[in-house]
Every structure is written in structure tokens, then in C-alpha cells.
Design a protein around this motif. Structure first.
Motif: not given
Length: 121
Positions: A17, A19, A67, A82, A84-86
Motif C-alpha cells: 500500500s 498513500r 483498491r 489511498q 491498496n493491493s498494488l
């Protein structure tokens, strides 16, 4: 006039993740829709996410739904992304933009300098 400065990019492993933040200056910031775009090497810039001036409406590219989450804090003049789960395919320079109409086809008049996101496999 609105000036935009992005931060938070970096190198992360797939599944991780990050940000991103975009700090905006200008008295009329709260009137602007905000968005994130990205551009990978050799590819055209593409829409990622957008949020209306009041924050009540959000828009996402199909590739990031579920995501990524866009949010804004008008008291702090910031907009965040934000992530996530890149995935490795998320690797790109990410740009913050401000405009009148939110959404993928909004006419964004102001742009930041970009921040690099690299996702390793």
C-alpha cells in the motif's frame, strides 16, 4: 489560481500500500473538483480517481475500483489517494489535478508536478 504539490510516492512490493497526498494552495480550493491521473512510461496519461468539491461524489477508473480510495480534507486543503493491493501495472507517475467538473473527462486546469510510484513484482 491553485498550486498543487504531490507527495507520498515511492517503491513498494506488489500487494503493498501507499498513500499519496496533494497539498493545494489558493483561496478557492474548496470550489474545485480534484483528481488523480497517472502516466506510465510509453503510455498516455490516464484517469485514476476524482472527487467533487464537497467530497460527496467520487469517481474511479475500472482498474482501481476496490483498491484505491480518494478523499479530501478541505480544512487542510489536501486530497489523498489511498492505494491498496498494488500491482506492477500501477507503476507510473501520479499527478494531482484541480478543475471545475469532477470525473474522468473533467477539464482540469491545474496540475501538480507528479510523484513516482513503482510497484515491484
Amino acid at each position: 489560481q491553485v498550486q498543487l504539490v504531490e507527495s507520498g510516492g515511492g517503491l513498494v512490493q506488489a500487494g503493498g500500500s501507499l498513500r499519496l497526498s496533494c497539498a493545494a494552495s489558493g483561496r478557492t480550493y474548496v470550489n474545485y473538483a480534484m483528481a488523480w491521473f497517472r502516466q506510465a512510461p510509453g503510455k498516455e496519461r490516464e484517469f485514476v480517481a476524482a472527487i467533487s468539491g464537497g467530497g460527496g461524489r467520487t469517481y474511479y477508473a475500472d482498474s482501481v475500483v476496490g483498491r484505491f480510495t480518494i478523499s479530501r480534507d478541505n480544512a487542510k486543503n489536501t486530497v489523498n489517494l489511498q492505494m491498496n493491493s498494488l500491482k506492477p501495472e500501477d507503476t507510473a507517475v501520479y499527478y494531482c489535478a484541480a478543475g471545475v467538473i469532477p470525473g474522468p473527462t473533467g477539464n482540469y486546469a491545474y496540475w501538480g508536478q507528479g510523484t513516482q510510484v513503482t510497484v515491484s513484482s
